[in-house]
Design a protein around this motif. Sequence first.
Motif, PDB file in Angstrom:
ATOM      1  N   PRO B 100      25.494  -7.776  16.449  1.00 59.23           N
ATOM      2  CA  PRO B 100      24.551  -6.939  17.194  1.00 59.23           C
ATOM      3  C   PRO B 100      25.226  -5.899  18.072  1.00 59.23           C
ATOM      4  O   PRO B 100      24.608  -4.913  18.438  1.00 59.23           O
ATOM      5  N   HIS B 101      26.496  -6.126  18.401  1.00 59.23           N
ATOM      6  CA  HIS B 101      27.156  -5.203  19.328  1.00 59.23           C
ATOM      7  C   HIS B 101      27.860  -4.068  18.605  1.00 59.23           C
ATOM      8  O   HIS B 101      28.443  -3.199  19.237  1.00 59.23           O
ATOM      9  N   LEU B 102      27.822  -4.078  17.286  1.00 64.19           N
ATOM     10  CA  LEU B 102      28.505  -3.034  16.532  1.00 64.19           C
ATOM     11  C   LEU B 102      27.479  -2.176  15.792  1.00 64.19           C
ATOM     12  O   LEU B 102      26.418  -2.664  15.402  1.00 64.19           O
ATOM     13  N   ARG B 140      22.065   0.731  15.553  1.00 58.98           N
ATOM     14  CA  ARG B 140      22.405  -0.653  15.886  1.00 58.98           C
ATOM     15  C   ARG B 140      21.567  -1.584  15.015  1.00 58.98           C
ATOM     16  O   ARG B 140      20.419  -1.286  14.739  1.00 58.98           O
ATOM     17  N   PRO B 141      22.098  -2.747  14.693  1.00 61.10           N
ATOM     18  CA  PRO B 141      21.316  -3.686  13.875  1.00 61.10           C
ATOM     19  C   PRO B 141      19.950  -4.010  14.480  1.00 61.10           C
ATOM     20  O   PRO B 141      18.984  -4.183  13.755  1.00 61.10           O
ATOM     21  N   ALA B 142      19.878  -4.077  15.820  1.00 57.66           N
ATOM     22  CA  ALA B 142      18.616  -4.492  16.446  1.00 57.66           C
ATOM     23  C   ALA B 142      17.481  -3.554  16.094  1.00 57.66           C
ATOM     24  O   ALA B 142      16.324  -3.956  16.062  1.00 57.66           O
ATOM     25  N   GLY B 143      17.794  -2.301  15.831  1.00 62.65           N
ATOM     26  CA  GLY B 143      16.737  -1.346  15.543  1.00 62.65           C
ATOM     27  C   GLY B 143      16.310  -1.295  14.085  1.00 62.65           C
ATOM     28  O   GLY B 143      15.432  -0.521  13.721  1.00 62.65           O
TER      29      GLY B 143
ATOM     30  N   LEU D 216      23.423  -5.450  42.438  1.00 65.39           N
ATOM     31  CA  LEU D 216      22.678  -4.338  41.850  1.00 65.39           C
ATOM     32  C   LEU D 216      23.428  -3.776  40.647  1.00 65.39           C
ATOM     33  O   LEU D 216      22.871  -3.580  39.572  1.00 65.39           O
ATOM     34  N   GLU D 219      23.192  -6.074  37.818  1.00 60.88           N
ATOM     35  CA  GLU D 219      21.868  -6.055  37.174  1.00 60.88           C
ATOM     36  C   GLU D 219      21.785  -4.873  36.213  1.00 60.88           C
ATOM     37  O   GLU D 219      21.342  -5.003  35.076  1.00 60.88           O
ATOM     38  N   ARG D 223      21.481  -5.078  32.114  1.00 57.66           N
ATOM     39  CA  ARG D 223      20.443  -4.451  31.299  1.00 57.66           C
ATOM     40  C   ARG D 223      21.060  -3.652  30.179  1.00 57.66           C
ATOM     41  O   ARG D 223      20.662  -3.735  29.028  1.00 57.66           O
ATOM     42  N   ARG D 224      22.064  -2.864  30.547  1.00 51.95           N
ATOM     43  CA  ARG D 224      22.757  -2.035  29.566  1.00 51.95           C
ATOM     44  C   ARG D 224      23.352  -2.928  28.473  1.00 51.95           C
ATOM     45  O   ARG D 224      23.260  -2.636  27.279  1.00 51.95           O
ATOM     46  N   TRP D 228      22.719  -3.243  24.581  1.00 52.53           N
ATOM     47  CA  TRP D 228      23.859  -3.079  23.676  1.00 52.53           C
ATOM     48  C   TRP D 228      23.872  -4.204  22.644  1.00 52.53           C
ATOM     49  O   TRP D 228      24.151  -4.006  21.464  1.00 52.53           O
ATOM     50  N   LEU D 229      23.549  -5.406  23.111  1.00 55.85           N
ATOM     51  CA  LEU D 229      23.554  -6.556  22.205  1.00 55.85           C
ATOM     52  C   LEU D 229      22.219  -6.701  21.496  1.00 55.85           C
ATOM     53  O   LEU D 229      21.992  -7.675  20.794  1.00 55.85           O
ATOM     54  N   GLY D 230      21.350  -5.719  21.688  1.00 57.77           N
ATOM     55  CA  GLY D 230      20.093  -5.735  20.960  1.00 57.77           C
ATOM     56  C   GLY D 230      19.163  -6.847  21.390  1.00 57.77           C
ATOM     57  O   GLY D 230      18.318  -7.275  20.632  1.00 57.77           O
TER      58      GLY D 230
ATOM     59  N   MET E  47      14.955  -7.518  43.909  1.00 57.15           N
ATOM     60  CA  MET E  47      16.410  -7.417  44.055  1.00 57.15           C
ATOM     61  C   MET E  47      16.850  -7.916  45.429  1.00 57.15           C
ATOM     62  O   MET E  47      17.878  -8.576  45.562  1.00 57.15           O
TER      63      MET E  47
END
Lengths: 377, 377, 234, 232, 232
Positions: B100-102, B140-143, D216, D219, D223-224, D228-230, E47
């Motif tokens: 998922p990260h690639l 990305r794979p997630a999409g 903060l 956090e 999220r980012r 990124w990891l979907g 937060m």
Amino acid sequence: MVEVALRHRFDHPGAWRSSRRDGFTLDVAFAAPPRGVTALFGPSGCGKSTILAAVAGLLRPQSGRVALDGAVLLDTAAGICLPPERRRCGVVFQDARLFPHLSVETNLRYGLRRAPRDAEGPGFEEVVALLGIGHLLARRPAGLSGGERQRVALGRALLARPRLLLMDEPLAALDAARRTEVLPFLARLRDAARQPILYVTHALEEVDALADHLVLLEAGRVLAEGAATEIAARTDLPLASRRDAGVLLDCTVLAAPGGGLARLGFPGGELVTTLHPGAPGTRLRVRLRARDVAVAVAEPHGISTQNVLRATLATITPAGEPLEVFLRLDVGPSQVLARITRDSLERLALRPGMPVWALVKAVTFDHRVAAAAAAPP
Amino acid sequence: MVEVALRHRFDHPGAWRSSRRDGFTLDVAFAAPPRGVTALFGPSGCGKSTILAAVAGLLRPQSGRVALDGAVLLDTAAGICLPPERRRCGVVFQDARLFPHLSVETNLRYGLRRAPRDAEGPGFEEVVALLGIGHLLARRPAGLSGGERQRVALGRALLARPRLLLMDEPLAALDAARRTEVLPFLARLRDAARQPILYVTHALEEVDALADHLVLLEAGRVLAEGAATEIAARTDLPLASRRDAGVLLDCTVLAAPGGGLARLGFPGGELVTTLHPGAPGTRLRVRLRARDVAVAVAEPHGISTQNVLRATLATITPAGEPLEVFLRLDVGPSQVLARITRDSLERLALRPGMPVWALVKAVTFDHRVAAAAAAPP
Amino acid sequence: QEGPTVFAAASLTDALRVLGQQWAARGNPAPRFSFAASSALARQIEQGAPADLFMSADEPWMDYVQQRNLIVTATRVSPIGNALVLVAPANDARPVALARGTDLLALLGPNGRIATGDPAHVPVGRYAQAALTWMGQWDAVAPRLARADNVRAALLLVERGEAPFGIVYATDAAISPGVRVAGTFPAESHTAITYPFALTRRAEGNARARALFAFLAGLEAQPVWQRFGFRLAQ
Amino acid sequence: MTLGLAAEEWQAVRLSLEVATRSVAVSLVPAIAIAWLLARGRFPGRMLLDALVHLPLVVPPVVVGWGLLMLFGIRGPIGAPLHDWFGIRLVFTTEGAALATAVMSFPLIVRAVRLGLEAVDPGLEAAARTLGAGPIDRFLTVTLPLMSPGILAGTVTAFAAGLGEFGAVITFVSNIPGETQTLPLAIYSATQTAGGEATAARLAGISFALAVAGLLLAELLARRMHRWLGRA
Amino acid sequence: MTLGLAAEEWQAVRLSLEVATRSVAVSLVPAIAIAWLLARGRFPGRMLLDALVHLPLVVPPVVVGWGLLMLFGIRGPIGAPLHDWFGIRLVFTTEGAALATAVMSFPLIVRAVRLGLEAVDPGLEAAARTLGAGPIDRFLTVTLPLMSPGILAGTVTAFAAGLGEFGAVITFVSNIPGETQTLPLAIYSATQTAGGEATAARLAGISFALAVAGLLLAELLARRMHRWLGRA
Ligand SMILES: Nc1ncnc2c1ncn2[C@@H]1O[C@H](COP(=O)(O)OP(=O)(O)OP(=O)(O)O)[C@@H](O)[C@H]1O
Ligand SMILES: Nc1ncnc2c1ncn2[C@@H]1O[C@H](COP(=O)(O)OP(=O)(O)OP(=O)(O)O)[C@@H](O)[C@H]1O
Ligand SMILES: [Mg+2]
Ligand SMILES: [Mg+2]
């Protein structure tokens, strides 16, 4: 009577920093009859689950109205939105969602315990017997097979004494063998249920086995709505382009099939089949696929095909594939569809109004689906 | 040549405090031909994934031997057990398992970068074109949709330049529409692949579209093994009790279907169909379901059915259902199965050796499967 | 310019800050102070801490380092001392006569406690134990002690009204607006409260450290010590 | 812009940030290794290792500091060779403060990293194996990136705890301004001073603000990372 | 069977167990509530609340103890009414020690509970709703049992940390044998005495053994729990 009218839009923000904003808009209105199964049928992503969630109260649509036998569950215009726990809609989810920390019995009783005192419905033993889950009561959901799990989920929803049953592809997570195992239980439940059922699916065989009423969906809109048999017989819908398109015939078992072939009567004719549909008088719906119907302009002889029905060619319509046409045949008051090649159409010089024979093999019917579809007389 | 012989036992400790100890024993041996697709076919839980895991090296069986073109990957007797990363078996999992990260491109190149310098195989651009995933590379794979995800997974496995491709129900997680979308890519890959493919499935249509060789499994054992066409023609296997049982015919397109019906030649006859199988010379395998074949003892006339094949009734065998039989028909050197009622058998007084006509409608074939099965000449 | 490092008992914090500034004001490199419990400091010196001067709040911990030959024994002096006082919250002004036999328990009431340092290891607690023993009150009062981690913590308990009495040093009582001295323990009730200073072994040849040591132990520092309530050794 | 802080207090803020950062930096790699052992390893002493990792949580910080002093002091069994052979001295240095802080926050970071690791789908590691990635390769290219949310969570908790570490630090490295006097030690010193409450409160406020800023930032990063990891 | 411990030391062991247990007991419910707010709530101050929960981790324990004294002392804004109206006193009492310990371990317990809560499938809560379970009903019958592994993890960490809590306790309730002298305080006392090393080491060993026992018990419980939740 279940009245549903919903408008809702999901925005998909798209990838990060992408300015593309696509989304999904649901805009549907339909009414389901006060008893029997109404199937919501459509391809993946057409909004079926969204509709169910809005009816159950798990999603609050941007605007809409849901009423059940006159009782308003949702009316955004009037600011009414009952929470799910007060709607009394029993939901069977695709993934069962049994409580993993409770035994099967406690799962089953979860809704029962919370149902109003005066709510009517089948008793615990009755439901357990109906679904054949008596031997599972002491077990944990984790130890159950997929099929067993769905049966328990059915029982749990039913025992909550709902005013409306909602089922979201209860068979989709199961493989073919398990599906076959659960389908008859669903059919039994349909017959036992005293409340309307909204049944979401994208499998035609489930529609065949269960649905009385059909709502055909595509991309968030209702394409067609009506009795399942009527919709199946139409050739102007995307359904007709499926290879397994054909009419649904409501039949009654005429002869007890004690060792012999079952004779099914339908208005205007009879079908001989190798099905095992139960005692005479049993009502049964079978799909007669158009591709399995041949026509002859002269009565054929010396042929293995056992059903040779006198018919009149009513209309000729295109069949999606350029080389094929649908023939709509009148068999008495019933209609049957036949899929033949344009080539044959010309060769046999078929014209509307011509008398023809419709040929249907006795072995052509789907035993699994028919078994589930059989309703006691 | 892929030689596989495995013995492995899983113990299921059962519920806590239960003294019941059931388990699952796998005991299989089979050999897959050095090219083409060998399908491992069987019901859920019969051990298909376990076999694949043992071949890939992700599971170490209690005893067994796996050899690939003479190179031993596993031999418990000799104490050999190569780790998966040195077996060079490309695996396509049911759930894609993209990183998922690639990005899609980095996923695709993951195996390529780790493949030996001298390994042969299709290039990156070639695979991307083959699978039609050029427009996805930066995503990305997630999409991705389920179908897109599986195509990328196919490409990733192929680009690792494996000596053997293993696919574990790559279509099972997809709905019907997505399956149809990916099936042709699998077929293309089968034709492009230079290495043997072991393909796990419990869907008959995937066997029809892809398999050259078939290993039929049940409860951890091999029931039958052989060419897919041979296995399909047997009536003594559980396969035959399926409603869609029937022979697989290897055909060659005879006439270009430019607006007209496609004529497919097979040894001993021709079939007229509404399929779109590609240019003349294209090889194509079609399933001719036994239930779709009617027989006549006199040549029928004035009938829409377009294929009327002269045949000789070879044998009559039971068909699972008590009211039905299989007729094995010789059509030249080819064999065709027909499913008819015992009733018709007696009515027409059919006896082995009799000349008959086999009736097959031109619209009866499965367009999706056939489209995938078509191989260029 | 790195000044010498002074390891000093936390109770010397206020006075040493001022003295450090005076020393720096004379053009010397500013000394660095590390304030902590005498026990911690002694152990750290044992483990090679970069201390040039050690200023302990009690004699036993100075003995501890001296036994281990970590200080220049010849430099050890105890130029300042302190008095032990009984304090009460400022708004609760009742003088208490601290003599043999004074019934402290009666003054404490049914639940009151005396806040002081932990006699097990905090110097002020040890002096308190000695004084209470001298008064003949130890056995009665011991279960009523609120044993704090350090003098300031004990003082805080009195300031906040948690304990009706506390036993602390006169210096601490003097600078806290929240408490008032109810009585001073007679000098003979406990061993003299003295603050031993010494030069550590590692600073033996360090002229700057010696100069600072001389300043802190010498006449020039005396007004500051006195300003913060310390007594000068006779 | 001094916010009414003395130079020495600013120094304490800077030093605290430095110590917290360095402590996280030194403990991250061992924490990942130990988390991996605890989550994936199947060896006899696993429970004992788990308990040992929790040790700094269980005994008072002062005792940890005291233990460190015994071990790493220049007379200690580790400190002596370090000092005599390499000239490295941990006691009374910023490095030592970082070490003490690292030891104290180690259980927190291991716990978070371990949870992150347990959330990694072993199927993806299996996929990497079949694609030819050896143990280190797949750890670096698959496992590590996928467990990064856990690593982030551990880093933040450890950083926050590092900003507040007191007992172990003052016992191990003493309270030397500019060298080992971190914010909590400065706060302590302030409380030891008559009328130091205001200073103490001000410094505690700064501590809090730094921690809030760290949370903060984390956090946002999380999220980012999830996107990124979907998993968004 | 005295294990060479003085009666006073045994008392410290007993008291430590009591304080750690009570601190977990008092903080569990608020921790669950706050974890729920942090995981599920969508309100402006989320937060800030998160940061506040982390506060005891960030500032030195002594400052926490000092803050508690300001708040809960008999002149404090909370302590005064408690004392005047209900006759409850926290300073110098075992209850106070438990409170200080609870505050210190609060961030740890909230973090673990929150992770446990985030692992609960919202689909199961939705299912409970459709079956007629109102908010409290479904929280008690579905959410709470399903988040129990997180609660267990939090309890263990908090218990272990509670066994070691020192700075806040000694500042808030001081060191009264039999009342507030927990193991860490006894250990600290011992380390502050010349020649007390052996006692300190022995007491630290007991502390460690208790924590190991707690961890072992938790591991067993966790396995049972996972089986119970069908995640085995
Ligand atoms: N929470 C959501 N946020 C954004 N989009 C959503 C959300 N839920 C559903 N959608 C989108 O709405 C559309 C309809 O989804 P829905 O789940 O109702 O389809 P479906 O007909 O049930 O499909 P399936 O047969 O795959 O279950 C899809 O495009 C889906 O991506
Ligand atoms: N790790 C395991 N431990 C215990 N039993 C296992 C394990 N893996 C598989 N099994 C059991 O082995 C049998 C075969 O499993 P396998 O996954 O190989 O079946 P399959 O043919 O791939 O089924 P499916 O079509 O459902 O994927 C099943 O009964 C399964 O419960
Ligand atoms: Mg859906
Ligand atoms: Mg499998």
